[in-house]
Design a protein around this motif. Structure first.
Motif, PDB file in Angstrom:
ATOM      1  N   MET A   1       0.849  -1.204   0.000  1.00 10.79           N
ATOM      2  CA  MET A   1       0.000   0.000   0.000  1.00 10.79           C
ATOM      3  C   MET A   1       0.877   1.244   0.000  1.00 10.79           C
ATOM      4  O   MET A   1       1.811   1.352   0.800  1.00 10.79           O
ATOM      5  N   ARG A   2       0.597   2.198  -0.920  1.00 11.90           N
ATOM      6  CA  ARG A   2       1.359   3.424  -0.986  1.00 11.90           C
ATOM      7  C   ARG A   2       1.196   4.222   0.296  1.00 11.90           C
ATOM      8  O   ARG A   2       0.188   4.145   0.977  1.00 11.90           O
ATOM      9  N   ASN A   3       2.228   5.040   0.598  1.00  8.84           N
ATOM     10  CA  ASN A   3       2.226   5.804   1.833  1.00  8.84           C
ATOM     11  C   ASN A   3       0.998   6.704   1.946  1.00  8.84           C
ATOM     12  O   ASN A   3       0.334   6.751   2.982  1.00  8.84           O
ATOM     13  N   GLU A   4       0.665   7.435   0.867  1.00  8.13           N
ATOM     14  CA  GLU A   4      -0.473   8.345   0.917  1.00  8.13           C
ATOM     15  C   GLU A   4      -1.791   7.574   1.029  1.00  8.13           C
ATOM     16  O   GLU A   4      -2.712   8.002   1.725  1.00  8.13           O
ATOM     17  N   THR A   5      -1.860   6.436   0.355  1.00  5.12           N
ATOM     18  CA  THR A   5      -3.075   5.625   0.444  1.00  5.12           C
ATOM     19  C   THR A   5      -3.279   5.132   1.868  1.00  5.12           C
ATOM     20  O   THR A   5      -4.399   5.158   2.395  1.00  5.12           O
ATOM     21  N   LEU A 224      -3.920   7.096  15.104  1.00  6.21           N
ATOM     22  CA  LEU A 224      -4.228   7.019  13.672  1.00  6.21           C
ATOM     23  C   LEU A 224      -4.087   8.386  13.004  1.00  6.21           C
ATOM     24  O   LEU A 224      -3.519   8.511  11.912  1.00  6.21           O
ATOM     25  N   MET A 225      -4.600   9.430  13.643  1.00  2.00           N
ATOM     26  CA  MET A 225      -4.540  10.771  13.066  1.00  2.00           C
ATOM     27  C   MET A 225      -3.110  11.244  12.906  1.00  2.00           C
ATOM     28  O   MET A 225      -2.711  11.717  11.844  1.00  2.00           O
ATOM     29  N   TYR A 226      -2.316  11.135  13.969  1.00  2.00           N
ATOM     30  CA  TYR A 226      -0.955  11.639  13.904  1.00  2.00           C
ATOM     31  C   TYR A 226      -0.110  10.859  12.907  1.00  2.00           C
ATOM     32  O   TYR A 226       0.785  11.400  12.269  1.00  2.00           O
ATOM     33  N   SER A 227      -0.398   9.564  12.770  1.00  3.44           N
ATOM     34  CA  SER A 227       0.300   8.757  11.767  1.00  3.44           C
ATOM     35  C   SER A 227      -0.080   9.213  10.361  1.00  3.44           C
ATOM     36  O   SER A 227       0.769   9.313   9.471  1.00  3.44           O
ATOM     37  N   ALA A 228      -1.369   9.528  10.171  1.00  5.03           N
ATOM     38  CA  ALA A 228      -1.844   9.951   8.848  1.00  5.03           C
ATOM     39  C   ALA A 228      -1.293  11.313   8.459  1.00  5.03           C
ATOM     40  O   ALA A 228      -0.993  11.550   7.279  1.00  5.03           O
ATOM     41  N   TYR A 229      -1.139  12.231   9.418  1.00  8.16           N
ATOM     42  CA  TYR A 229      -0.674  13.581   9.102  1.00  8.16           C
ATOM     43  C   TYR A 229       0.674  13.577   8.382  1.00  8.16           C
ATOM     44  O   TYR A 229       0.943  14.427   7.537  1.00  8.16           O
ATOM     45  N   ALA A 230       1.523  12.628   8.759  1.00 10.32           N
ATOM     46  CA  ALA A 230       2.863  12.569   8.161  1.00 10.32           C
ATOM     47  C   ALA A 230       2.833  12.086   6.721  1.00 10.32           C
ATOM     48  O   ALA A 230       3.825  12.211   6.007  1.00 10.32           O
ATOM     49  N   LYS A 231       1.729  11.534   6.276  1.00  7.23           N
ATOM     50  CA  LYS A 231       1.660  10.914   4.960  1.00  7.23           C
ATOM     51  C   LYS A 231       0.811  11.693   3.957  1.00  7.23           C
ATOM     52  O   LYS A 231       0.830  11.387   2.766  1.00  7.23           O
ATOM     53  N   LEU A 232       0.047  12.686   4.439  1.00  5.66           N
ATOM     54  CA  LEU A 232      -0.946  13.325   3.577  1.00  5.66           C
ATOM     55  C   LEU A 232      -0.683  14.812   3.365  1.00  5.66           C
ATOM     56  O   LEU A 232      -0.199  15.498   4.281  1.00  5.66           O
ATOM     57  N   PRO A 233      -1.043  15.337   2.196  1.00  7.96           N
ATOM     58  CA  PRO A 233      -0.976  16.783   1.967  1.00  7.96           C
ATOM     59  C   PRO A 233      -2.094  17.477   2.734  1.00  7.96           C
ATOM     60  O   PRO A 233      -3.127  16.868   3.041  1.00  7.96           O
TER      61      PRO A 233
END
Length: 313
Positions: A1-5, A224-233
């Motif tokens: 799975m891609r980082n942004e996905t 989950l949120m803090y992990s996602a912040y590093a991967k998303l614009p």
């Protein structure tokens, strides 16, 4: 799975969890002060265990000033929760959640008042659009004291969250998980005089809902949120954040049969659109995350470095 996905999946799941928060609050059967006290207790256990397992306490980055700012932000966050949960009792979860999502506009106004930040004509226009949406959503009529109380509580919660964001934005070099931990720990002595342990003892199954608020909505959700912040614009973060009120409205309808009327529904897209227009430009220069106990900080690690524009409770 891609980082942004993967980040998209993580943040979407976090926002879906946020949307169920009101159900947990109502089903617990506890008073707002008891709910927040035990959310802080179980949340501190979850965030503390996670931070310890990840080694975040080593080189934590706190100074006395940063610790004081985190604690002050915690005061605002804790009473923000109290106001929001009181609003759930006065009005429906849907109503309170939509009104609560006026947070970005109060953040803009606080910036103008406290730091003399200029409000552009375009941003002022979107604030007017949001106000029009709020008027439609409220649907409050003279003499409707319950709705007026719920409206006031939800708006008060939004102001308190904006104040917490203003304070927490000034903390740099500290992981957001640790800031969140400080903030929920502050809630324990702060709410102790207001907690009714006699009433809490008779909650029965309500304890499961309270534990869920701490372990799921204050532990798992923030991880989950803090992990996602590093991967998303930033743009994707801001858009996905509106999953929260959408899920909250569906959950409120599915579980309690509550729904907003047609005229009120016309105000929802106005608030959503204005929120996006106000939030997205702001995150390019001075990002301002929303309804989490620890808004984004300039961090020591990727998880704390990504702009956040969420609105989770």
């Amino acid at each position: 799975m891609r980082n942004e996905t993967r980040g998209t999946v993580e943040l979407t799941l976090a926002m879906v969890l946020s949307g169920t928060l009101g159900i947990f609050v109502v089903e617990s059967g506890a008073s707002a002060f008891n709910v927040v006290f035990f959310r802080c207790l179980f949340g501190a256990l979850a965030l503390g265990a996670y931070s310890l397992a990840r080694g975040y306490f080593t080189g934590h980055g706190f100074t006395p000033k940063k610790l004081g700012l985190a604690a002050l932000g915690g005061v605002f966050i804790v009473f923000n929760w109290v106001f929001l949960f009181e609003a759930y009792e006065a009005v429906s979860i849907s109503f309170a959640t939509v009104v609560y999502h006026t947070q970005p506009f109060f953040l803009v106004l606080l910036g103008a008042v406290l730091f003399r930040e200029r409000i552009s004509a375009a941003k002022f226009g979107w604030l007017a659009v949001a106000f029009a949406g709020l008027v439609l959503v409220s649907g409050v009529r003279p003499g409707d004291t319950a709705s007026l109380k719920g409206l006031g509580l939800a708006l008060g919660a939004a102001v308190l969250y904006a104040l917490s964001t203003v304070v927490t934005k000034r903390i740099t070099g500290v992981r957001p998980h640790l800031i969140a931990l400080v903030q929920v720990l502050v809630g324990l002595p702060l709410l102790l005089p207001f907690a009714d342990f006699g009433a809490a003892a008779g909650l029965g199954a309500g304890w499961g809902w309270l534990a869920g608020l701490g372990l799921i909505h204050t532990g798992l959700m923030y991880v989950l949120m803090y992990s996602a912040y590093a991967k998303l614009p930033t743009a994707k973060i801001a858009v996905l954040a509106f999953t929260y009120p959408a899920v909250a409205m569906v959950a409120d309808w599915a579980v309690y049969g509550h729904h907003i009327g047609l005229v009120q529904a016309l105000g929802v897209p106005l608030i959503v659109l204005a929120g996006l227009k106000v939030t997205l430009p702001a995150t390019r220069t001075a990002p301002a995350p929303a309804d989490a106990p620890a808004p984004r900080t300039a961090g020591r690690a990727p998880a704390a470095a990504s702009p956040a524009a969420t609105r989770s409770a």
